[in-house]
Write a protein that holds these residues in place. Structure first.
Motif, PDB file in Angstrom:
ATOM      1  N   GLY A  39      41.594  50.885  46.704  1.00 58.28           N
ATOM      2  CA  GLY A  39      42.911  50.532  46.163  1.00 58.28           C
ATOM      3  C   GLY A  39      43.311  49.097  46.407  1.00 58.28           C
ATOM      4  N   GLY A  40      42.614  48.372  47.255  1.00 55.65           N
ATOM      5  CA  GLY A  40      43.086  47.033  47.564  1.00 55.65           C
ATOM      6  C   GLY A  40      41.990  46.011  47.723  1.00 55.65           C
ATOM      7  N   PHE A  41      41.074  46.274  48.626  1.00 50.82           N
ATOM      8  CA  PHE A  41      40.063  45.266  48.942  1.00 50.82           C
ATOM      9  C   PHE A  41      38.985  45.157  47.861  1.00 50.82           C
ATOM     10  CE2 PHE A  41      42.072  45.867  52.964  1.00 50.82           C
ATOM     11  CZ  PHE A  41      41.998  44.625  53.567  1.00 50.82           C
ATOM     12  N   SER A  56      39.084  44.494  44.715  1.00 50.60           N
ATOM     13  CA  SER A  56      39.155  43.315  43.844  1.00 50.60           C
ATOM     14  C   SER A  56      38.765  42.040  44.581  1.00 50.60           C
ATOM     15  CB  SER A  56      40.558  43.187  43.255  1.00 50.60           C
ATOM     16  OG  SER A  56      40.807  44.286  42.423  1.00 50.60           O
ATOM     17  N   SER A  57      39.057  41.991  45.883  1.00 54.28           N
ATOM     18  CA  SER A  57      38.615  40.841  46.679  1.00 54.28           C
ATOM     19  C   SER A  57      37.086  40.798  46.709  1.00 54.28           C
ATOM     20  CB  SER A  57      39.129  40.940  48.110  1.00 54.28           C
ATOM     21  OG  SER A  57      40.499  40.713  48.133  1.00 54.28           O
ATOM     22  N   VAL A 104      35.742  39.409  43.545  1.00 48.24           N
ATOM     23  CA  VAL A 104      35.844  37.952  43.471  1.00 48.24           C
ATOM     24  C   VAL A 104      34.745  37.295  44.299  1.00 48.24           C
ATOM     25  CG1 VAL A 104      37.293  35.959  44.018  1.00 48.24           C
ATOM     26  CG2 VAL A 104      38.317  38.003  43.062  1.00 48.24           C
ATOM     27  N   LEU A 163      37.720  50.098  39.296  1.00 50.55           N
ATOM     28  CA  LEU A 163      39.070  49.846  39.818  1.00 50.55           C
ATOM     29  C   LEU A 163      40.036  50.946  39.380  1.00 50.55           C
ATOM     30  CD1 LEU A 163      41.119  47.885  41.257  1.00 50.55           C
ATOM     31  CD2 LEU A 163      41.627  47.028  38.973  1.00 50.55           C
ATOM     32  N   ALA A 206      45.303  45.255  38.804  1.00 56.02           N
ATOM     33  CA  ALA A 206      44.993  45.395  40.234  1.00 56.02           C
ATOM     34  C   ALA A 206      46.254  45.662  41.058  1.00 56.02           C
ATOM     35  CB  ALA A 206      44.287  44.141  40.737  1.00 56.02           C
ATOM     36  N   VAL A 244      42.834  34.682  40.432  1.00 51.84           N
ATOM     37  CA  VAL A 244      43.577  34.422  41.674  1.00 51.84           C
ATOM     38  C   VAL A 244      42.628  34.385  42.880  1.00 51.84           C
ATOM     39  CG1 VAL A 244      45.701  35.484  40.838  1.00 51.84           C
ATOM     40  CG2 VAL A 244      44.036  36.876  42.070  1.00 51.84           C
ATOM     41  N   PRO A 261      41.124  35.527  46.412  1.00 54.15           N
ATOM     42  CA  PRO A 261      40.912  36.909  46.877  1.00 54.15           C
ATOM     43  C   PRO A 261      41.967  37.416  47.855  1.00 54.15           C
ATOM     44  CG  PRO A 261      39.203  35.431  47.706  1.00 54.15           C
ATOM     45  CD  PRO A 261      39.951  34.687  46.665  1.00 54.15           C
ATOM     46  N   VAL A 262      42.590  36.488  48.595  1.00 56.26           N
ATOM     47  CA  VAL A 262      43.620  36.936  49.544  1.00 56.26           C
ATOM     48  C   VAL A 262      44.837  37.511  48.815  1.00 56.26           C
ATOM     49  CG1 VAL A 262      45.215  36.140  51.339  1.00 56.26           C
ATOM     50  CG2 VAL A 262      42.832  35.448  51.418  1.00 56.26           C
ATOM     51  N   TYR A 285      44.720  39.665  46.503  1.00 49.37           N
ATOM     52  CA  TYR A 285      44.476  41.113  46.415  1.00 49.37           C
ATOM     53  C   TYR A 285      44.727  41.793  47.762  1.00 49.37           C
ATOM     54  CZ  TYR A 285      42.297  40.057  41.928  1.00 49.37           C
ATOM     55  OH  TYR A 285      42.081  39.641  40.641  1.00 49.37           O
ATOM     56  N   ILE A 286      44.397  41.086  48.842  1.00 52.28           N
ATOM     57  CA  ILE A 286      44.653  41.673  50.167  1.00 52.28           C
ATOM     58  C   ILE A 286      46.160  41.742  50.421  1.00 52.28           C
ATOM     59  CG2 ILE A 286      44.332  41.320  52.649  1.00 52.28           C
ATOM     60  CD1 ILE A 286      41.593  40.142  51.977  1.00 52.28           C
ATOM     61  N   PHE A 327      47.449  44.604  48.586  1.00 54.11           N
ATOM     62  CA  PHE A 327      47.138  45.830  49.332  1.00 54.11           C
ATOM     63  C   PHE A 327      48.145  46.041  50.473  1.00 54.11           C
ATOM     64  CE2 PHE A 327      45.224  46.900  53.466  1.00 54.11           C
ATOM     65  CZ  PHE A 327      45.091  48.263  53.301  1.00 54.11           C
TER      66      PHE A 327
END
Lengths: 104, 552
Positions: free
Chosen positions: A27-29, A31-32, A35, A76, B81, B238, B240-241, B243-244, B247
């Motif tokens: 749910g969050g990490f 997408s990081s 990238v 996702l 996202a 964007v 990557p932070v 997205y964190i 979250f």
């Protein structure tokens, strides 16, 4: 703490920690990760018409994945929805059982 | 976007029907309210299905209709996202808070924090945080109802805000939590029906082979989209932070948003709290993935059919699409659905604001006042709060979704962290929580004042060390990746350095987890606090180390 109680406590904590880690990634990490590991999810050879004004020549092109969607996009939306629901349901089943044991 | 110029009769009729049914439900539900517990938490009698449906309508505010699709058009993958994190965040709420809060037997988040940490000061601080978060969250929703009335029904915006506001104030005041719950259940059903069907018709008209199931039904349109808009699925827009930060804001923000948490105090037991959240996340995901399809359809429609929708009209693109590709009958349904979405969120927020002011603030200041008098005062307070909100909504912040994202950040740092640590670590005490919630929420709130309210460039705000890293698209969201970790670190470190809470406070943790006996070793190890501190530092370090790797 009795051994049953200790076992139940550890089960609760570990199952919760594992489920939370999984759902935090989906749910969050996630997408990081997309990238940072961009080459895993994109082709890096754009044709001239695929270039966009954002970053010019560094533009990446999405790879096709499932049901016509790019792989990272498909995962996702599916993981953050169906995946999260399934994780939640599994956790609920385990906690229902733990609650029954606590009552005994 | 210009208003319609004439009254859209069918849409107006359906919207009025929704409003009238809402009032009727509330009047009907009033018979169940006999005491303060009934008024605020529906006598703790709500079942899992009812609560799950009610939570869905709380989650799907008017931004689902008029904010998210606009964000998708402008932000593409990033917008998806944001909402993907918001969907999964309900499972975070389930795992870390929902059933445990239900066992605590409080009425509100503020009462929980006060009783868990044995401090009335924390109660007052949390009431202030709750009011800030609720006003930010609420401001756009009532204004949104006015916008829907103005642009789509041809009715002046002020009339929409006043009528919508009065209706919701009336049914919250009359029906209390019973009225709110049954109304939210009704509104969820309306919302699901009024969004899914029109979007399916839109996809069919655009040629999607899987139109009958909008969430995954537009895959065959992707190749043409990626040719026309190559960056549509690009995650690298964007840092990557970001997205964190999304979250952290979503997962801990949803735990910190008092109107969500209040729903768990209304259910019969912890099991019902658990399963209601699972139902909720499934339905919220269903609606959100349908909205992603709508955003995709909007971009596809504009790019492949050379239709120019002005930027100012992006907020109404759902309605523009439905009218152009499905027809006026479906548009009327979509309008009624959006009115229902707006009403449900406003109702939940009014409820928590009234409860916070009377039960948590007045009740703590005047403990000698009996419940019967508090109940009478609650009716009056709810009415006054509703009218004040209507007046405020006549001139709220412009961008609805941005205000809500700030609200999530403030709620995460100010209320989410104290709730999570209070449930999972016995050693957490009032000093640690006080330091964490005050500093964390102030970082987020002051940043909102400077960036969101005064319009300053994020990299130029006077924020030591970190401001220069708030660059790039949605760079301001990274504030959450500072506020939440700092709140966690302060909570843990200050708790460790100050005396442990008494046994009667620590005992609550075992009770919240369902244990009938007390054991000081449970939920009292060093693993969790050390992990929390390490992860918090890693998140902040991550932002600074990637400074030069991503475009500014």
């Amino acid at each position: 703490m009795s051994s049953d109680s200790k076992k139940g406590y550890k089960l609760e904590v570990w199952v919760t920690a594992i489920c939370f880690t999984i759902v935090a990634v989906t749910g969050g990490f996630f997408s990081s990760i997309v990238v940072i590991m961009n080459e895993r999810f994109y082709n890096q050879v754009p044709t001239p018409e695929q270039l966009v004004p954002f970053y010019g020549e560094s533009m990446f092109v999405t790879k096709e994945g499932f049901l016509g969607f790019p792989m990272h996009y498909f995962w996702l939306i599916v993981l953050s929805w169906i995946g999260a629901t399934v994780i939640g349901a599994i956790w609920c089943v385990i906690m229902d059982r733990l609650e029954q044991q606590q009552r005994l | 976007m210009e208003p319609r110029g004439e009254v859209f009769v069918l849409g107006l009729i359906l919207s009025i029907v929704v409003l009238l049914i809402s009032i009727f439900i509330s009047v009907w539900a009033r018979r169940f309210t006999r005491n303060l517990g009934d008024y605020y938490v529906a006598g703790r009698s709500i079942g899992a299905i009812n609560n799950g449906l009610a939570m869905v309508s709380l989650a799907l505010s008017l931004t689902t209709f008029i904010g998210l699709t606009a964000l998708i058009i402008e932000g593409l993958y990033v917008a998806v996202a944001v909402y993907a994190a918001f969907t999964a965040a309900f499972i975070g709420l389930l795992l870390l808070a929902a059933p445990f809060l239900r066992r605590h037997k409080s009425f509100t988040t503020m009462a929980f924090i006060s009783e868990r940490y044995g401090s009335n000061t924390l109660r007052y601080i949390s009431v202030v945080v709750m009011m800030i978060v609720s006003v930010l969250y609420l401001a756009g929703n009532l204004k949104g109802i006015g916008i829907v009335f103005y642009f789509l029904l041809g009715v002046p915006e002020v009339v929409g805000i006043v009528v919508g506001g009065l209706v919701v104030t009336l049914y919250v005041t009359l029906g209390g939590m019973y009225g709110v719950t049954y109304n939210q259940t009704f509104q969820t059903i309306v919302l699901l029906f009024c969004l899914m069907f029109p979007v399916a018709i839109v996809l069919r008209t655009l040629g999607a082979s899987g139109w009958a199931f909008p969430p995954l039904g537009y895959g065959d349109m992707v190749p043409l989209m990626t040719q026309t808009v190559p960056h549509y699925f690009w995650a690298m827009v964007v840092h990557p932070v970001v997205y964190i930060a999304i979250f952290l804001g979503s997962f801990f923000g949803i735990i910190g948003l008092p109107h969500f948490v209040m729903r768990f105090f209304t259910v019969r037991d912890a099991k019902e709290a658990r399963w209601s959240t699972v139902l909720c996340v499934f339905l919220v995901g269903l609606v959100n993935t349908t909205v992603y399809a709508t955003g995709f359809a909007a971009v596809y429609y504009m790019q492949t059919q050379a239709v120019d929708i002005p930027t100012a009209a992006y907020d109404y693109v759902v309605f523009i699409l439905v009218e152009a590709l499905a027809g006026e009958g479906w548009l009327a349904l979509a309008v009624a659905g959006s009115v229902a979405a707006g009403l449900s969120t406003v109702a939940g927020l009014l409820m928590i604001m009234g409860a916070g002011l009377i039960h948590d603030l007045y009740g703590a200041l005047k403990p000698e006042v009996d419940d019967e008098k508090k109940l009478k005062l609650s009716y009056g307070a709810m009415l006054v709060v509703g009218i004040l909100v209507i007046l405020f909504s006549l001139n709220p912040p412009e961008f609805i979704l941005e205000a809500i994202m700030w609200a999530f950040g403030i709620a995460a740092a100010g209320l989410g962290v104290p709730i999570v640590m209070g449930i999972w670590w016995k050693r957490t005490n009032k000093y640690g929580v006080g330091a964490g919630m005050v500093v964390g929420s102030l970082i987020a709130f002051i940043s909102w004042i400077m960036i969101g309210y005064m319009g300053m460039d994020p990299v130029e705000i006077p924020f030591p060390i970190f401001a220069k890293y708030f660059y790039g698209p949605l760079g301001w969201i990274k504030v959450t990746a500072i506020a939440v970790p700092i709140s966690f670190i302060l909570t843990v470190v200050v708790s460790w350095l100050t005396p442990a809470p008494g046994e009667e406070l620590q005992r609550q943790v075992d009770e919240m987890h369902g244990w009938s006996d007390y054991d000081p070793k449970r939920y009292n190890g060093k693993g969790l606090p050390i992990t929390v501190i390490v992860l918090s530092i890693v998140v902040m370090w991550f932002m600074t180390t990637l400074y030069d790797m991503f475009p500014k």
